[in-house]
Design a protein around this motif. Structure first.
Motif, PDB file in Angstrom:
ATOM      1  N   GLU A 180      35.324 -19.038   2.380  1.00  0.00           N
ATOM      2  CA  GLU A 180      35.632 -19.023   0.958  1.00  0.00           C
ATOM      3  C   GLU A 180      36.601 -20.137   0.594  1.00  0.00           C
ATOM      4  O   GLU A 180      37.498 -20.473   1.348  1.00  0.00           O
ATOM      5  N   GLY A 181      36.364 -20.692  -0.568  1.00  0.00           N
ATOM      6  CA  GLY A 181      37.222 -21.749  -1.072  1.00  0.00           C
ATOM      7  C   GLY A 181      36.464 -22.601  -2.066  1.00  0.00           C
ATOM      8  O   GLY A 181      35.237 -22.536  -2.139  1.00  0.00           O
ATOM      9  N   GLN A 182      37.195 -23.370  -2.828  1.00  0.00           N
ATOM     10  CA  GLN A 182      36.600 -24.243  -3.832  1.00  0.00           C
ATOM     11  C   GLN A 182      36.513 -25.666  -3.283  1.00  0.00           C
ATOM     12  O   GLN A 182      37.537 -26.263  -2.943  1.00  0.00           O
ATOM     13  N   GLU A 183      35.310 -26.177  -3.185  1.00  0.00           N
ATOM     14  CA  GLU A 183      35.096 -27.532  -2.678  1.00  0.00           C
ATOM     15  C   GLU A 183      35.729 -28.557  -3.613  1.00  0.00           C
ATOM     16  O   GLU A 183      35.504 -28.562  -4.801  1.00  0.00           O
ATOM     17  N   GLU A 184      36.557 -29.415  -3.038  1.00  0.00           N
ATOM     18  CA  GLU A 184      37.209 -30.472  -3.806  1.00  0.00           C
ATOM     19  C   GLU A 184      36.726 -31.857  -3.377  1.00  0.00           C
ATOM     20  O   GLU A 184      36.704 -32.782  -4.150  1.00  0.00           O
ATOM     21  N   ASP A 185      36.340 -31.965  -2.090  1.00  0.00           N
ATOM     22  CA  ASP A 185      35.941 -33.263  -1.556  1.00  0.00           C
ATOM     23  C   ASP A 185      34.901 -33.062  -0.461  1.00  0.00           C
ATOM     24  O   ASP A 185      34.899 -32.048   0.224  1.00  0.00           O
ATOM     25  N   VAL A 186      34.020 -34.039  -0.326  1.00  0.00           N
ATOM     26  CA  VAL A 186      33.020 -34.044   0.740  1.00  0.00           C
ATOM     27  C   VAL A 186      33.175 -35.340   1.518  1.00  0.00           C
ATOM     28  O   VAL A 186      33.276 -36.412   0.924  1.00  0.00           O
ATOM     29  N   VAL A 187      33.216 -35.234   2.837  1.00  0.00           N
ATOM     30  CA  VAL A 187      33.364 -36.391   3.705  1.00  0.00           C
ATOM     31  C   VAL A 187      32.149 -36.448   4.620  1.00  0.00           C
ATOM     32  O   VAL A 187      31.823 -35.463   5.292  1.00  0.00           O
ATOM     33  N   GLU A 188      31.481 -37.592   4.650  1.00  0.00           N
ATOM     34  CA  GLU A 188      30.341 -37.778   5.543  1.00  0.00           C
ATOM     35  C   GLU A 188      30.865 -38.201   6.915  1.00  0.00           C
ATOM     36  O   GLU A 188      31.436 -39.281   7.066  1.00  0.00           O
ATOM     37  N   LEU A 189      30.682 -37.330   7.904  1.00  0.00           N
ATOM     38  CA  LEU A 189      31.120 -37.652   9.265  1.00  0.00           C
ATOM     39  C   LEU A 189      30.118 -38.529   9.981  1.00  0.00           C
ATOM     40  O   LEU A 189      30.489 -39.365  10.809  1.00  0.00           O
ATOM     41  N   SER A 190      28.838 -38.301   9.704  1.00  0.00           N
ATOM     42  CA  SER A 190      27.749 -39.111  10.243  1.00  0.00           C
ATOM     43  C   SER A 190      26.602 -38.986   9.248  1.00  0.00           C
ATOM     44  O   SER A 190      26.687 -38.187   8.321  1.00  0.00           O
ATOM     45  N   PRO A 191      25.530 -39.749   9.427  1.00  0.00           N
ATOM     46  CA  PRO A 191      24.442 -39.685   8.446  1.00  0.00           C
ATOM     47  C   PRO A 191      23.861 -38.294   8.194  1.00  0.00           C
ATOM     48  O   PRO A 191      23.319 -38.048   7.147  1.00  0.00           O
ATOM     49  N   MET A 192      24.008 -37.355   9.103  1.00  0.00           N
ATOM     50  CA  MET A 192      23.434 -36.026   8.892  1.00  0.00           C
ATOM     51  C   MET A 192      24.468 -34.912   8.883  1.00  0.00           C
ATOM     52  O   MET A 192      24.112 -33.733   8.880  1.00  0.00           O
ATOM     53  N   VAL A 193      25.760 -35.245   8.861  1.00  0.00           N
ATOM     54  CA  VAL A 193      26.808 -34.223   8.923  1.00  0.00           C
ATOM     55  C   VAL A 193      27.890 -34.512   7.884  1.00  0.00           C
ATOM     56  O   VAL A 193      28.486 -35.588   7.877  1.00  0.00           O
ATOM     57  N   ASN A 194      28.110 -33.527   7.007  1.00  0.00           N
ATOM     58  CA  ASN A 194      29.179 -33.608   6.004  1.00  0.00           C
ATOM     59  C   ASN A 194      30.165 -32.471   6.227  1.00  0.00           C
ATOM     60  O   ASN A 194      29.779 -31.391   6.671  1.00  0.00           O
ATOM     61  N   ILE A 195      31.427 -32.726   5.884  1.00  0.00           N
ATOM     62  CA  ILE A 195      32.397 -31.640   5.831  1.00  0.00           C
ATOM     63  C   ILE A 195      32.887 -31.521   4.400  1.00  0.00           C
ATOM     64  O   ILE A 195      32.923 -32.500   3.651  1.00  0.00           O
ATOM     65  N   GLU A 196      33.251 -30.298   4.034  1.00  0.00           N
ATOM     66  CA  GLU A 196      33.755 -30.023   2.699  1.00  0.00           C
ATOM     67  C   GLU A 196      35.203 -29.572   2.821  1.00  0.00           C
ATOM     68  O   GLU A 196      35.536 -28.764   3.692  1.00  0.00           O
ATOM     69  N   LEU A 197      36.038 -30.094   1.938  1.00  0.00           N
ATOM     70  CA  LEU A 197      37.468 -29.799   1.961  1.00  0.00           C
ATOM     71  C   LEU A 197      37.892 -29.192   0.637  1.00  0.00           C
ATOM     72  O   LEU A 197      37.326 -29.513  -0.414  1.00  0.00           O
ATOM     73  N   ASP A 198      38.933 -28.336   0.696  1.00  0.00           N
ATOM     74  CA  ASP A 198      39.472 -27.795  -0.545  1.00  0.00           C
ATOM     75  C   ASP A 198      40.557 -28.726  -1.074  1.00  0.00           C
ATOM     76  O   ASP A 198      40.774 -29.815  -0.525  1.00  0.00           O
ATOM     77  N   SER A 199      41.247 -28.326  -2.125  1.00  0.00           N
ATOM     78  CA  SER A 199      42.243 -29.200  -2.774  1.00  0.00           C
ATOM     79  C   SER A 199      43.440 -29.502  -1.882  1.00  0.00           C
ATOM     80  O   SER A 199      44.157 -30.469  -2.119  1.00  0.00           O
TER      81      SER A 199
END
Length: 69
Positions: free
Chosen positions: A20-39
């Motif tokens: 649970e959490g509100q997505e604030e940012d998305v970071v592409e770690l590699s062409p097929m993998v993203n991570i989502e971060l909160d504020s």
């Protein structure tokens, strides 16, 4: 990682780990993998696109293990 739940979209072949959490940012770690971060910069999600391709060796290994039990 106890707070994370695992979801798989078979149609789109996306594996998603989220808590649970509100997505604030998305970071592409590699062409097929993203991570989502909160504020605050805390990890709240991991998206793996084309998951069956990326994890095909792991899936095969798991299938073999399940067949022997």
């Amino acid at each position: 990682m106890e707070d994370f739940k695992v979801f798989y979209d078979e149609k789109e072949d996306i594996l998603y780990l989220a808590k649970e959490g509100q997505e604030e940012d998305v970071v592409e770690l590699s062409p097929m993998v993203n991570i989502e971060l909160d504020s605050t910069g805390q990890l709240i999600g991991v998206e793996v696109f084309k998951a069956s391709v990326l994890f095909k060796d792991v899936i095969r290994s798991m299938e073999k293990r399940l067949q022997t039990t």
